[in-house]
Design an enzyme around this catalytic site. Structure first.
Site, mmCIF file in Angstrom:
data_model
loop_
_atom_site.group_PDB
_atom_site.id
_atom_site.type_symbol
_atom_site.label_atom_id
_atom_site.label_comp_id
_atom_site.label_asym_id
_atom_site.label_seq_id
_atom_site.Cartn_x
_atom_site.Cartn_y
_atom_site.Cartn_z
ATOM 1 N N SER A 1 0.794 -1.233 0.000
ATOM 2 C CA SER A 1 0.000 0.000 0.000
ATOM 3 C C SER A 1 0.824 1.280 0.000
ATOM 4 O O SER A 1 0.321 2.325 -0.404
ATOM 5 C CB SER A 1 -0.931 0.015 1.216
ATOM 6 O OG SER A 1 -0.181 -0.091 2.411
ATOM 7 N N ASP B 1 -4.259 8.247 7.181
ATOM 8 C CA ASP B 1 -5.115 7.333 7.936
ATOM 9 C C ASP B 1 -4.254 6.559 8.924
ATOM 10 O O ASP B 1 -3.093 6.900 9.134
ATOM 11 C CB ASP B 1 -5.965 6.455 6.999
ATOM 12 C CG ASP B 1 -5.159 5.397 6.248
ATOM 13 O OD1 ASP B 1 -3.976 5.167 6.579
ATOM 14 O OD2 ASP B 1 -5.730 4.799 5.312
ATOM 15 N N HIS C 1 -1.089 5.042 6.862
ATOM 16 C CA HIS C 1 -0.452 5.570 5.651
ATOM 17 C C HIS C 1 -0.124 7.053 5.769
ATOM 18 O O HIS C 1 -0.950 7.833 6.217
ATOM 19 C CB HIS C 1 -1.362 5.322 4.444
ATOM 20 C CG HIS C 1 -1.667 3.877 4.253
ATOM 21 N ND1 HIS C 1 -2.881 3.329 4.590
ATOM 22 C CD2 HIS C 1 -0.899 2.860 3.820
ATOM 23 C CE1 HIS C 1 -2.848 2.023 4.355
ATOM 24 N NE2 HIS C 1 -1.660 1.718 3.889
#
Ligand SMILES: *[C@@H]1O[C@H](CO)[C@@H](O)[C@H](O)[C@H]1NC(C)=O
Ligand SMILES: *[C@@H]1O[C@H](CO)[C@@H](O)[C@H](O)[C@H]1NC(C)=O
Ligand SMILES: *[C@@H]1O[C@H](CO)[C@@H](O)[C@H](O)[C@H]1NC(C)=O
Ligand SMILES: *[C@@H]1O[C@H](CO)[C@@H](O)[C@H](O)[C@H]1NC(C)=O
Length: 317
Positions: A42, A282, A285
């Protein structure tokens, strides 16, 4: 710089950029821009998971993701651009497209294969992510397209001049090992060898296709993010960001519950006002502002941060 170095150590991000002796002569000066191929999780997923059968846990293609730079969600788990987006920009490349979004005319400057939730092992979140082995399969498909389009000699040159960027490994450790270490089927050392063994095999396969310039990030699974339990609250003041511990978007303590946008299991979320004050967008991240700082360090950094080359000189090798 003081900030960046701090944030860097806080997050225990380790970057390696290495270069194998190149059997083919580099193009001097005004040569074509090198391609950038991006693999991993991610930290680098620019929207590949929009196209697969997965869960919202590993997607981010809804508002407020993407709001800062793109003005709409792209699938990046960030308010804006990722580290690889900035590196492409610094290298004078246009944004590197996701593998699933590209047309065959768009892969000459690289492709992004990364998938949120993926690891080095096929078992890591199997069935709901694109594991690294499958990312390699996608890369091999692109290599075939390149050979068809450019011929074998020119495509070989492109693959040899290209830069290969990886962020992988943390999900291998995060999911099976940390969620239930007692039940984990392997001794810790054997597990690390398996992860590294699989990662090495991927690098070897790309090397065999001509790849010589590799950038590898490793990000340990916990302790760095609001979602991690072991975050050291002290560092906040030194970082230059006003709010370095709490995430911008989410709920619960430090907004450490990853509910940003309300599409995952937990629906409640709050969004901060000034996203540029935050390190984390978030629960796990970084914000675009933090990614930009990381990218700048990688690009211009001295050898205490990135060795043996910073990326500016790496792209020009
Ligand atoms: C997606 O995954 C779900 C759950 O595993 C499954 O029921 C469904 O058939 C899958 N859909 C596709 C298009 O593969
Ligand atoms: C990018 O373009 C600028 C302006 O043309 C140039 O000065 C710079 O050297 C280029 N950077 C790289 C890495 O090629
Ligand atoms: C790669 O991982 C698999 C498990 O997915 C393991 O069985 C295999 O031994 C690993 N390969 C290497 C070279 O370590
Ligand atoms: C931090 O907050 C103060 C006051 O709220 C503000 O003046 C300052 O610009 C903020 N700093 C950053 C880096 O945004």
């Amino acid at each position: 710089m003081a900030f960046s170095a701090n944030l860097f150590h806080v997050c225990c991000l380790i970057f390696f950029a290495f270069f194998f002796t190149n059997p083919i002569k580099c193009v001097d000066g005004e040569g074509p821009l090198p391609a950038l191929f991006v693999f991993g999780d991610s930290i680098l997923d620019v929207g590949n998971n929009n196209y697969i059968n997965t869960t919202t846990q590993f997607q981010a293609n809804w508002s407020p993701y993407g709001e800062t730079f793109f003005k709409s969600p792209t699938g990046r788990p960030c308010d804006g651009r990722l580290i690889s987006d900035f590196i492409a920009e610094f290298a004078n490349l246009s944004l590197i497209p996701a593998f699933f979004e590209i047309g065959t005319d768009k892969f000459l400057h690289g492709v992004n294969f990364a998938s949120s939730g993926s690891g080095c092992l096929v078992e890591t979140n199997r069935g709901i992510v694109i594991d690294l082995q499958t990312q390699l399969t996608h890369f091999n498909e692109v290599v075939e397209l390149l050979v068809n389009k450019l011929g074998s000699q020119q495509s070989q040159q492109l693959l040899t001049d290209a830069v290969y960027m990886f962020s992988t490994g943390s999900n291998d450790y995060a999911f099976p090992y940390l969620t239930n270490p007692k039940k984990f089927p392997f001794p810790k050392e054997q597990f690390s060898e398996m992860v590294l063994g699989n990662f090495t095999a991927i690098l070897q396969a790309i090397y065999n296709k001509g790849g010589r310039k590799f950038i590898i990030f490793t990000l340990p699974p916990e302790g760095c993010s609001p979602g991690g339990r072991a975050f050291n609250a002290q560092i906040g003041g030194k970082s230059g960001f006003n709010v370095s511990i709490e995430a911008c978007c989410g709920t619960g303590a430090f907004k450490g519950i990853n509910s940003c946008g309300g599409k995952r299991q937990v629906k409640d979320y709050e969004l901060c006002k000034n996203v540029t004050d935050y390190v984390f967008f978030d629960a796990s991240h970084p914000t675009e502002t933090a990614n930009q700082q990381f990218a700048q360090l990688l690009w211009n950094g001295t050898t205490d941060v990135i060795a043996p080359h910073n990326l500016k000189s790496f792209f020009q090798l």
